[in-house]
Design a protein around this motif. Structure first.
Motif, PDB file in Angstrom:
ATOM      1  N   LYS A   6     -13.935  13.387 119.575  1.00 58.15           N
ATOM      2  CA  LYS A   6     -14.729  13.216 118.359  1.00 58.15           C
ATOM      3  C   LYS A   6     -15.629  11.997 118.518  1.00 58.15           C
ATOM      4  CE  LYS A   6     -12.208  15.362 114.611  1.00 58.15           C
ATOM      5  NZ  LYS A   6     -11.182  15.144 113.627  1.00 58.15           N
ATOM      6  N   SER A   7     -16.909  12.139 118.113  1.00 57.10           N
ATOM      7  CA  SER A   7     -17.812  10.983 118.240  1.00 57.10           C
ATOM      8  C   SER A   7     -17.466   9.960 117.153  1.00 57.10           C
ATOM      9  CB  SER A   7     -19.256  11.426 118.092  1.00 57.10           C
ATOM     10  OG  SER A   7     -19.419  12.070 116.854  1.00 57.10           O
ATOM     11  N   LYS A   8     -17.624   8.681 117.528  1.00 52.95           N
ATOM     12  CA  LYS A   8     -17.355   7.602 116.578  1.00 52.95           C
ATOM     13  C   LYS A   8     -18.386   7.667 115.453  1.00 52.95           C
ATOM     14  CE  LYS A   8     -17.480   3.498 118.142  1.00 52.95           C
ATOM     15  NZ  LYS A   8     -17.513   2.309 119.004  1.00 52.95           N
ATOM     16  N   PRO A   9     -17.974   7.442 114.186  1.00 49.13           N
ATOM     17  CA  PRO A   9     -18.975   7.446 113.114  1.00 49.13           C
ATOM     18  C   PRO A   9     -19.982   6.313 113.354  1.00 49.13           C
ATOM     19  CG  PRO A   9     -16.838   6.670 112.299  1.00 49.13           C
ATOM     20  CD  PRO A   9     -16.617   7.169 113.694  1.00 49.13           C
ATOM     21  N   ARG A  10     -21.248   6.564 113.011  1.00 47.29           N
ATOM     22  CA  ARG A  10     -22.282   5.559 113.234  1.00 47.29           C
ATOM     23  C   ARG A  10     -22.180   4.459 112.180  1.00 47.29           C
ATOM     24  NH1 ARG A  10     -27.924   8.344 113.110  1.00 47.29           N
ATOM     25  NH2 ARG A  10     -27.063   9.133 111.143  1.00 47.29           N
ATOM     26  N   THR A  11     -22.330   3.231 112.610  1.00 47.77           N
ATOM     27  CA  THR A  11     -22.355   2.113 111.660  1.00 47.77           C
ATOM     28  C   THR A  11     -23.762   2.028 111.073  1.00 47.77           C
ATOM     29  OG1 THR A  11     -23.119   0.482 113.275  1.00 47.77           O
ATOM     30  CG2 THR A  11     -20.722   0.831 113.125  1.00 47.77           C
ATOM     31  N   PRO A  12     -23.933   1.322 109.944  1.00 42.84           N
ATOM     32  CA  PRO A  12     -25.288   1.141 109.397  1.00 42.84           C
ATOM     33  C   PRO A  12     -26.247   0.529 110.423  1.00 42.84           C
ATOM     34  CG  PRO A  12     -23.646   0.482 107.785  1.00 42.84           C
ATOM     35  CD  PRO A  12     -22.899   0.765 109.042  1.00 42.84           C
ATOM     36  N   ALA A  13     -25.747  -0.431 111.207  1.00 41.88           N
ATOM     37  CA  ALA A  13     -26.604  -1.061 112.225  1.00 41.88           C
ATOM     38  C   ALA A  13     -27.026  -0.041 113.286  1.00 41.88           C
ATOM     39  CB  ALA A  13     -25.879  -2.240 112.867  1.00 41.88           C
ATOM     40  N   ASP A  14     -26.108   0.877 113.657  1.00 43.72           N
ATOM     41  CA  ASP A  14     -26.444   1.940 114.630  1.00 43.72           C
ATOM     42  C   ASP A  14     -27.591   2.804 114.101  1.00 43.72           C
ATOM     43  OD1 ASP A  14     -24.411   1.208 116.376  1.00 43.72           O
ATOM     44  OD2 ASP A  14     -22.960   2.652 115.539  1.00 43.72           O
ATOM     45  N   ILE A  15     -27.481   3.159 112.821  1.00 45.78           N
ATOM     46  CA  ILE A  15     -28.516   4.030 112.221  1.00 45.78           C
ATOM     47  C   ILE A  15     -29.880   3.336 112.260  1.00 45.78           C
ATOM     48  CG2 ILE A  15     -29.259   5.254 110.131  1.00 45.78           C
ATOM     49  CD1 ILE A  15     -26.276   5.509 109.381  1.00 45.78           C
ATOM     50  N   VAL A  16     -29.892   2.037 111.949  1.00 45.56           N
ATOM     51  CA  VAL A  16     -31.163   1.291 111.976  1.00 45.56           C
ATOM     52  C   VAL A  16     -31.726   1.268 113.397  1.00 45.56           C
ATOM     53  CG1 VAL A  16     -32.297  -0.933 111.558  1.00 45.56           C
ATOM     54  CG2 VAL A  16     -30.516  -0.144 109.994  1.00 45.56           C
ATOM     55  N   ARG A  17     -30.842   0.991 114.383  1.00 44.96           N
ATOM     56  CA  ARG A  17     -31.321   0.917 115.776  1.00 44.96           C
ATOM     57  C   ARG A  17     -31.881   2.266 116.245  1.00 44.96           C
ATOM     58  NH1 ARG A  17     -27.119  -3.028 116.324  1.00 44.96           N
ATOM     59  NH2 ARG A  17     -25.512  -1.442 116.668  1.00 44.96           N
ATOM     60  N   GLN A  18     -31.160   3.337 115.886  1.00 45.59           N
ATOM     61  CA  GLN A  18     -31.648   4.666 116.264  1.00 45.59           C
ATOM     62  C   GLN A  18     -32.984   4.976 115.563  1.00 45.59           C
ATOM     63  OE1 GLN A  18     -28.437   7.350 115.344  1.00 45.59           O
ATOM     64  NE2 GLN A  18     -27.089   6.465 116.892  1.00 45.59           N
ATOM     65  N   THR A  19     -33.073   4.559 114.306  1.00 49.71           N
ATOM     66  CA  THR A  19     -34.321   4.777 113.553  1.00 49.71           C
ATOM     67  C   THR A  19     -35.471   4.025 114.212  1.00 49.71           C
ATOM     68  OG1 THR A  19     -33.053   5.006 111.501  1.00 49.71           O
ATOM     69  CG2 THR A  19     -35.411   4.550 111.277  1.00 49.71           C
ATOM     70  N   ARG A  20     -35.182   2.804 114.644  1.00 46.65           N
ATOM     71  CA  ARG A  20     -36.221   1.995 115.305  1.00 46.65           C
ATOM     72  C   ARG A  20     -36.727   2.702 116.568  1.00 46.65           C
ATOM     73  NH1 ARG A  20     -33.544  -2.875 116.536  1.00 46.65           N
ATOM     74  NH2 ARG A  20     -33.619  -3.358 114.334  1.00 46.65           N
ATOM     75  N   ASP A  21     -35.786   3.230 117.360  1.00 50.50           N
ATOM     76  CA  ASP A  21     -36.165   3.949 118.593  1.00 50.50           C
ATOM     77  C   ASP A  21     -37.018   5.179 118.260  1.00 50.50           C
ATOM     78  OD1 ASP A  21     -34.796   2.097 120.085  1.00 50.50           O
ATOM     79  OD2 ASP A  21     -32.981   3.336 120.319  1.00 50.50           O
ATOM     80  N   LEU A  22     -36.619   5.889 117.200  1.00 48.58           N
ATOM     81  CA  LEU A  22     -37.368   7.090 116.811  1.00 48.58           C
ATOM     82  C   LEU A  22     -38.762   6.744 116.272  1.00 48.58           C
ATOM     83  CD1 LEU A  22     -34.394   8.985 115.157  1.00 48.58           C
ATOM     84  CD2 LEU A  22     -35.697   9.823 117.126  1.00 48.58           C
ATOM     85  N   LEU A  23     -38.850   5.612 115.575  1.00 47.73           N
ATOM     86  CA  LEU A  23     -40.162   5.167 115.074  1.00 47.73           C
ATOM     87  C   LEU A  23     -41.069   4.774 116.247  1.00 47.73           C
ATOM     88  CD1 LEU A  23     -39.030   3.066 111.968  1.00 47.73           C
ATOM     89  CD2 LEU A  23     -40.477   5.109 111.882  1.00 47.73           C
ATOM     90  N   LEU A  24     -40.482   4.119 117.239  1.00 44.19           N
ATOM     91  CA  LEU A  24     -41.258   3.772 118.445  1.00 44.19           C
ATOM     92  C   LEU A  24     -41.766   5.043 119.120  1.00 44.19           C
ATOM     93  CD1 LEU A  24     -39.073   0.879 119.880  1.00 44.19           C
ATOM     94  CD2 LEU A  24     -41.499   0.696 119.275  1.00 44.19           C
ATOM     95  N   TYR A  25     -40.905   6.051 119.144  1.00 51.21           N
ATOM     96  CA  TYR A  25     -41.280   7.352 119.724  1.00 51.21           C
ATOM     97  C   TYR A  25     -42.437   7.962 118.906  1.00 51.21           C
ATOM     98  CZ  TYR A  25     -41.236  12.359 120.395  1.00 51.21           C
ATOM     99  OH  TYR A  25     -41.630  13.648 120.604  1.00 51.21           O
ATOM    100  N   ALA A  26     -42.285   7.943 117.573  1.00 48.21           N
ATOM    101  CA  ALA A  26     -43.317   8.534 116.702  1.00 48.21           C
ATOM    102  C   ALA A  26     -44.646   7.798 116.871  1.00 48.21           C
ATOM    103  CB  ALA A  26     -42.865   8.462 115.246  1.00 48.21           C
ATOM    104  N   ASP A  27     -44.557   6.485 117.035  1.00 48.70           N
ATOM    105  CA  ASP A  27     -45.754   5.660 117.181  1.00 48.70           C
ATOM    106  C   ASP A  27     -46.490   5.984 118.487  1.00 48.70           C
ATOM    107  OD1 ASP A  27     -47.460   3.685 116.201  1.00 48.70           O
ATOM    108  OD2 ASP A  27     -46.530   2.136 117.446  1.00 48.70           O
ATOM    109  N   ARG A  28     -45.685   6.319 119.535  1.00 47.35           N
ATOM    110  CA  ARG A  28     -46.277   6.572 120.863  1.00 47.35           C
ATOM    111  C   ARG A  28     -46.633   8.030 121.084  1.00 47.35           C
ATOM    112  NH1 ARG A  28     -41.637   3.862 123.110  1.00 47.35           N
ATOM    113  NH2 ARG A  28     -40.993   5.956 123.720  1.00 47.35           N
ATOM    114  N   SER A  29     -46.066   8.928 120.277  1.00 47.04           N
ATOM    115  CA  SER A  29     -46.132  10.355 120.605  1.00 47.04           C
ATOM    116  C   SER A  29     -47.553  10.887 120.714  1.00 47.04           C
ATOM    117  CB  SER A  29     -45.336  11.192 119.602  1.00 47.04           C
ATOM    118  OG  SER A  29     -45.870  11.039 118.314  1.00 47.04           O
ATOM    119  N   LYS A  30     -48.482  10.324 119.970  1.00 55.89           N
ATOM    120  CA  LYS A  30     -49.866  10.794 120.047  1.00 55.89           C
ATOM    121  C   LYS A  30     -50.478  10.495 121.401  1.00 55.89           C
ATOM    122  CE  LYS A  30     -52.498  11.596 115.880  1.00 55.89           C
ATOM    123  NZ  LYS A  30     -53.275  10.997 114.822  1.00 55.89           N
TER     124      LYS A  30
END
Length: 343
Positions: A6-30
């Protein structure tokens, strides 16, 4: 066996870090045209889920109230790096529902305290240029309401409000308030009001330094606007500003101006009762001034009979003892005036 993996539940800090990575991806995707469309859609869907999850942590949901510890962790990680800047920059790439979630997320984060500190304020103090980005958002019809709501929440912090008041941005509100899109114009008016009423000492300092150009623009662009809603909002806000004790020195100078008096007397003659009532609340300051300049006295004397008739007939829709008392006082003041020689 399944339970072992079973995967460990994500902490609030994990969610923020993952969001940051996804935002960086969205920013670069164009700038990365080779990315498969299906992969891009998958990543953007994940970003939307993460933003919704962060909102749920801060606001709670139908099943649970927000947990203080989780809110503090999320807030700390969010402002540890440039997640807010990334979110603001990527807002145009998000779908409508995610933009709404992001706007509510940013609003809530402005109020979150960590160890009794509003760390959003500390972050914005070091990144005040973000207000320039949000300000530009007022000119984008699709994004104006989202950027406007974020802007309004950020000026809850005095340091941010001071930055905006001391910049050229404040002048743009005179135009934004009159944009043809009603919702955006109303949102800009709400932000302008917040900017000029929330932080008393900062507003008093701003008005003292800038009252000449500010009230000239306020009179010509707002109080004398051809738009009824603009005039109604502007006269109400003017009353709020001048009747605030923090602005007493500014108010005294405002009611010593014959140009200001002329505009107020015109507003008293409006066909709209709500504008007349709000105009009265400012006009009474001219009448109550015990050190009226001679030219103000002479204008009031020259228009004495018209003013006495107009004010005698002025009544709010609901009975209001305070209004009637103020009106009686103003009528007495005007009735007792005699012409003065101009020095």
């Amino acid at each position: 066996m399944k339970g072992l993996f079973k995967s460990k539940p994500r902490t609030p800090a994990d969610i923020v870090r993952q969001t940051r990575d996804l935002l960086l991806y969205a920013d670069r995707s164009k700038s990365l045209p080779d990315l498969r469309e299906s992969k891009r859609e998958e990543k953007m869907a994940e970003l939307s889920r993460n933003i919704r999850d962060m909102k749920s942590i801060l606001y709670g949901n139908s099943e649970a109230e927000p947990v203080a510890e989780a809110c503090a962790q999320l807030t700390q990680e969010f402002f540890r790096e440039d997640t807010l800047r990334l979110l603001i920059t990527c807002l145009p790439k998000l779908n409508l529902e995610t933009r709404k979630d992001a706007t509510q997320l940013v609003a809530n984060l402005q109020r979150q305290q960590v160890n009794s500190r509003l760390i959003a304020s500390d972050y914005l103090e070091a990144n005040l240029d973000l207000m320039d980005v949000l300000m530009e958002g007022f000119e984008n019809t699709d994004l104006a309401l989202h950027y406007g709501a974020m802007f309004r929440e950020c000026i809850r912090h005095q340091i941010v409000a001071r930055y905006v008041l001391e910049s050229e941005h404040v002048k743009k509100f005179f135009d934004y308030i009159q944009l043809p899109n009603f919702d955006i114009a109303a949102d800009a008016a709400a932000t302008f009001k917040e900017l000029l009423t929330r932080h008393k000492s900062t507003v008093a300092e701003f008005l003292t330094k800038n009252e000449d150009w500010f009230f000239t623009d306020y009179n010509s662009k707002l109080l004398e606007s051809s738009n009824y809603i603009t005039r109604r909002q502007a006269i109400k806000l003017l009353g709020d500003i001048l009747l605030d004790r923090s602005n007493s020195a500014v108010m005294t100078r405002y009611v010593s101006s014959r140009d200001n008096l002329r505009i107020l007397m015109n507003l008293l003659r409006e066909s709209s009762k709500s504008i007349q009532i709000e105009a009265f609340h400012v006009f009474k300051l001219f009448a109550a001034n015990q050190n009226k300049p001679a030219d103000i006295i002479n204008i009031l004397v020259a228009n004495k009979s018209k003013l006495l008739r107009l004010l005698a007939d002025l009544k709010p829709d609901k009975e209001d003892e305070r209004f009637e008392a103020d009106k009686s006082q103003v009528l007495r003041e005007i009735a007792a005036l005699e012409p003065r020689d101009l020095a």
